[in-house]
Design a protein around this motif. Structure first.
Motif, PDB file in Angstrom:
ATOM      1  N   UNK A 170      44.318 -27.692 -53.648  1.00  0.00           N
ATOM      2  CA  UNK A 170      44.269 -26.255 -54.184  1.00  0.00           C
ATOM      3  C   UNK A 170      45.539 -25.395 -54.672  1.00  0.00           C
ATOM      4  N   UNK A 171      45.418 -24.814 -55.705  1.00  0.00           N
ATOM      5  CA  UNK A 171      46.264 -23.973 -56.053  1.00  0.00           C
ATOM      6  C   UNK A 171      46.736 -22.990 -54.955  1.00  0.00           C
ATOM      7  N   UNK A 172      48.008 -22.488 -54.771  1.00  0.00           N
ATOM      8  CA  UNK A 172      48.405 -21.940 -53.607  1.00  0.00           C
ATOM      9  C   UNK A 172      47.532 -20.361 -53.565  1.00  0.00           C
ATOM     10  N   UNK A 173      47.390 -19.810 -54.659  1.00  0.00           N
ATOM     11  CA  UNK A 173      46.230 -18.636 -54.727  1.00  0.00           C
ATOM     12  C   UNK A 173      44.946 -19.022 -54.079  1.00  0.00           C
ATOM     13  N   UNK A 174      44.422 -20.022 -54.596  1.00  0.00           N
ATOM     14  CA  UNK A 174      43.082 -20.451 -53.963  1.00  0.00           C
ATOM     15  C   UNK A 174      43.429 -20.486 -52.418  1.00  0.00           C
ATOM     16  N   UNK A 175      44.340 -21.312 -52.050  1.00  0.00           N
ATOM     17  CA  UNK A 175      44.499 -21.720 -50.620  1.00  0.00           C
ATOM     18  C   UNK A 175      44.496 -20.471 -49.721  1.00  0.00           C
ATOM     19  N   UNK A 176      45.467 -19.420 -50.482  1.00  0.00           N
ATOM     20  CA  UNK A 176      45.365 -18.070 -49.463  1.00  0.00           C
ATOM     21  C   UNK A 176      44.288 -17.478 -49.106  1.00  0.00           C
ATOM     22  N   UNK A 177      43.312 -17.662 -50.463  1.00  0.00           N
ATOM     23  CA  UNK A 177      41.752 -17.387 -50.005  1.00  0.00           C
ATOM     24  C   UNK A 177      41.276 -18.021 -49.029  1.00  0.00           C
ATOM     25  N   UNK A 178      41.450 -19.175 -49.143  1.00  0.00           N
ATOM     26  CA  UNK A 178      40.627 -20.207 -48.033  1.00  0.00           C
ATOM     27  C   UNK A 178      41.114 -19.982 -46.749  1.00  0.00           C
ATOM     28  N   UNK A 179      42.430 -19.681 -46.551  1.00  0.00           N
ATOM     29  CA  UNK A 179      42.855 -19.457 -45.201  1.00  0.00           C
ATOM     30  C   UNK A 179      42.343 -17.904 -44.822  1.00  0.00           C
ATOM     31  N   UNK A 180      42.247 -17.105 -45.551  1.00  0.00           N
ATOM     32  CA  UNK A 180      41.610 -15.925 -45.227  1.00  0.00           C
ATOM     33  C   UNK A 180      40.329 -16.140 -44.448  1.00  0.00           C
ATOM     34  N   UNK A 181      39.487 -16.729 -45.265  1.00  0.00           N
ATOM     35  CA  UNK A 181      38.247 -17.267 -44.790  1.00  0.00           C
ATOM     36  C   UNK A 181      38.304 -17.642 -43.478  1.00  0.00           C
ATOM     37  N   UNK A 212      33.930 -26.692 -59.897  1.00  0.00           N
ATOM     38  CA  UNK A 212      33.928 -25.273 -59.961  1.00  0.00           C
ATOM     39  C   UNK A 212      35.446 -24.977 -60.227  1.00  0.00           C
ATOM     40  N   UNK A 213      36.359 -25.916 -60.247  1.00  0.00           N
ATOM     41  CA  UNK A 213      38.090 -25.602 -60.334  1.00  0.00           C
ATOM     42  C   UNK A 213      38.423 -24.794 -59.217  1.00  0.00           C
ATOM     43  N   UNK A 214      38.066 -25.018 -58.023  1.00  0.00           N
ATOM     44  CA  UNK A 214      38.279 -24.252 -56.841  1.00  0.00           C
ATOM     45  C   UNK A 214      39.464 -25.387 -56.070  1.00  0.00           C
ATOM     46  N   UNK A 215      38.980 -26.620 -56.398  1.00  0.00           N
ATOM     47  CA  UNK A 215      39.888 -27.852 -55.963  1.00  0.00           C
ATOM     48  C   UNK A 215      40.546 -28.599 -57.065  1.00  0.00           C
ATOM     49  N   UNK A 216      41.608 -28.787 -57.256  1.00  0.00           N
ATOM     50  CA  UNK A 216      42.173 -29.723 -58.568  1.00  0.00           C
ATOM     51  C   UNK A 216      42.285 -31.342 -57.974  1.00  0.00           C
ATOM     52  N   UNK A 217      41.946 -32.222 -58.781  1.00  0.00           N
ATOM     53  CA  UNK A 217      42.065 -33.621 -58.887  1.00  0.00           C
ATOM     54  C   UNK A 217      43.111 -33.887 -59.421  1.00  0.00           C
ATOM     55  N   UNK A 218      44.279 -34.415 -58.830  1.00  0.00           N
ATOM     56  CA  UNK A 218      45.615 -34.891 -59.659  1.00  0.00           C
ATOM     57  C   UNK A 218      45.946 -36.336 -59.362  1.00  0.00           C
ATOM     58  N   UNK A 219      46.786 -37.019 -60.180  1.00  0.00           N
ATOM     59  CA  UNK A 219      46.860 -38.384 -60.079  1.00  0.00           C
ATOM     60  C   UNK A 219      48.358 -38.563 -59.797  1.00  0.00           C
ATOM     61  N   UNK A 220      48.788 -39.122 -58.759  1.00  0.00           N
ATOM     62  CA  UNK A 220      50.152 -39.332 -58.148  1.00  0.00           C
ATOM     63  C   UNK A 220      50.262 -40.688 -58.107  1.00  0.00           C
ATOM     64  N   UNK A 221      51.610 -41.187 -58.036  1.00  0.00           N
ATOM     65  CA  UNK A 221      52.037 -42.603 -57.635  1.00  0.00           C
ATOM     66  C   UNK A 221      51.231 -43.190 -56.685  1.00  0.00           C
TER      67      UNK A 221
END
Length: 514
Positions: free
Chosen positions: A285-296, A269-278
């Motif tokens: 979560x994008x910070x905008x998505x995270x702000x909404x999650x924190x509100x919830x 649903x693109x509400x969480x991003x899967x990223x590859x790191x070393x």
């Protein structure tokens, strides 16, 4: 939501030569059974009462080349899946479907849209680089619609760069922010971004995109209860989580459901991003998505438990740190710890606010050796904060003195470092604190030229297992004092031990001393 799926699909369809483009808007469709009727209406077909709408649409599309843009499938995906699947299998139509979740059709080819790239580093200081950045170009275009004199220059550049980065380059968010330029300046808006979900709104024809809050609510409502729960809890982790940590967290929240399915649904649903790191896969979560999650979270009964889980995650992670630090995985763990620092900060804030001082001190103790090796300066500030507390439980003073001693010599305050070191050593009530105090006393004494004290301190610390750096430092001191033979003898002993039991940084330090 708000990444420009509809706009891209329309532009792509319109670029195809000699093709008839039909736009099927599914936003008004609330019943999956009505989807076929929406398709027929978009094609302009008249059908009889006995004719099935999808049969009529397929017959029509077999006879002519058509590009169908089927827009916003996510809320009726159960109906869109068989309908579009049949269109693709039985007709010549090309279908461009937009959705916040994959349809799951055999012939599906998915193009994921991420946010626009944002400026970081030195490019963020250049007006020339900024004019070539898509997020800033979008911002300027929309800002000039409400203020024709709006300009990008050295005065407005820092705020506009910060604004686009804080909004994750999300096109809708950038557009909504630019629309506020008739009321605010860029710097004014940056200062108010903690209220971004409600501040960034305007009158729009599309109800889903009236504000950031409404577009996120639309995506959130498509999730099942367990997926919504995980989305909320993930917002409490500002650095996101590694794959291992998500697999630890998800079963605790899924309440007996399909834990992996819950995680994957959020990614789909693109509400969480899967990223590859070393250090491996991370879920963020994008910070905008995270702000909404924190509100919830703040409006639910889960607020306290989510913060407790952040602490549990951090303590679980740090419990493995010392063993991993001396393993071949040290480099990966260094990357992991650096990425986890925002989570460590969140855990410390919760522990400090709830008076859990023993665990608060424990975090500084756990990262002490790693921070020394990697020169992570933030840890010295944590030591200052501990030293300033007047509620340290009895028995923790020596540990705080030891972490403060390291902070002091890192800053070049060697007299203060020696005093803190002796405080940890003289209490003699905590073996860990004594060892760290001796190690820091050796450093402080070396840099003030008191080589006998440095050698004595490092000899005492090096008598404990795995204290390779202290033993190597004592050898180094003998070399500084002019006794090359003793230095070489000691170094040979340390090198032999390190090659058996040491980690990469131990080997590197012995190589330096050599």
């Amino acid at each position: 939501g708000g990444t420009g799926k509809t706009r891209l699909a329309v532009e792509a369809a319109g670029s195809l030569d000699a093709a008839t483009v039909v736009f099927v808007d599914l936003v008004p469709v609330r019943d999956e059974r009505a989807l076929d009727l929406a398709l027929v209406a978009a094609l302009g077909l008249d059908i009889g009462a006995a004719e099935h709408p999808l049969d009529a649409a397929c017959a029509y599309l077999r006879a002519r080349p058509v590009v169908l843009v089927v827009d916003n499938c996510e809320h009726v995906v159960g109906g869109a899946r068989p309908t579009i699947g049949r269109l693709v299998d039985e007709t010549e139509a090309v279908v461009l479907a937009t959705s916040r979740v994959p349809l799951g059709i055999r012939a599906e080819r998915i193009v994921r849209l991420g946010p626009l790239p944002v400026l970081i580093g030195s490019d963020a200081l250049s007006v020339e680089a900024a004019t070539g950045n898509d997020a800033i170009a979008l911002f300027l275009d929309r800002a000039r619609r409400v203020d024709s004199d709006f300009a990008l220059d050295e005065g407005t550049l820092p705020a506009i760069v910060s604004l686009c980065a804080s909004l994750d380059g999300l096109p809708l968010a950038v557009e909504l922010a630019a629309a506020r330029m008739s009321t605010f300046g860029p710097a004014d808006l940056v200062e108010r971004l903690d209220r971004r979900l409600d501040l960034l709104g305007e009158d729009r024809h599309d109800e889903r995109h009236r504000s950031l809050r409404t577009t996120l609510e639309w995506s959130h409502e498509l999730l099942g209860p367990e997926e919504q729960r995980l989305f909320r809890f993930l917002a409490a982790f500002p650095a996101g989580l590694s794959l291992d940590a998500v697999e630890w967290l998800t079963p605790a929240l899924a309440r007996g459901g399909d834990a992996l399915g819950v995680r994957d649904a959020l990614v789909a649903a693109s509400l969480v991003q899967r990223v590859s790191q070393p250090s491996g896969t991370r879920y963020v979560q994008l910070e905008t998505m995270r702000a909404y999650g924190l509100d919830l979270l703040d409006g639910s009964d889960d607020r306290s438990r989510s913060r407790d889980l952040v602490v549990a995650h951090v303590l679980r992670l740090l419990d493995r740190l010392e063993a991993e630090r001396r393993s071949p995985a040290e480099i990966r763990w260094n990357d992991l710890l650096r990425r986890e620092l925002p989570n460590l900060r969140a855990a410390r804030a919760h522990l400090a606010a709830t008076g859990r001082i023993e665990e608060l001190v424990g975090i500084s103790v756990a990262v002490h050796e790693w921070a020394k090796l990697r020169d992570v300066g933030e840890i010295w500030v944590w030591a200052d904060e501990l030293a300033a507390r007047d509620d340290l439980p009895v028995g923790l003073e020596s540990r705080v003195a030891a972490v403060c001693a390291q902070a002091e010599w890192r800053r070049g305050r060697f007299a203060d470092a020696a005093a803190r070191s002796r405080e940890a050593i003289d209490r003699d009530d905590d073996p860990w604190a004594v060892l760290q105090g001796l190690s820091s006393l050796g450093v402080a004494s070396l840099f003030t030229g008191d080589l006998p004290v440095a050698i004595s301190a490092w000899d005492r610390a090096g008598a404990s297992p795995l204290r390779f750096d202290d033993r190597a430092n004592a050898a180094l001191c003998h070399a500084y004092a002019g006794d090359a033979d003793e230095a070489a003898r000691r170094l040979a002993v340390v090198r032999a031990a390190v090659e058996v039991e040491g980690g990469p940084s131990d080997l590197a330090w012995v190589a330096y001393v050599t």
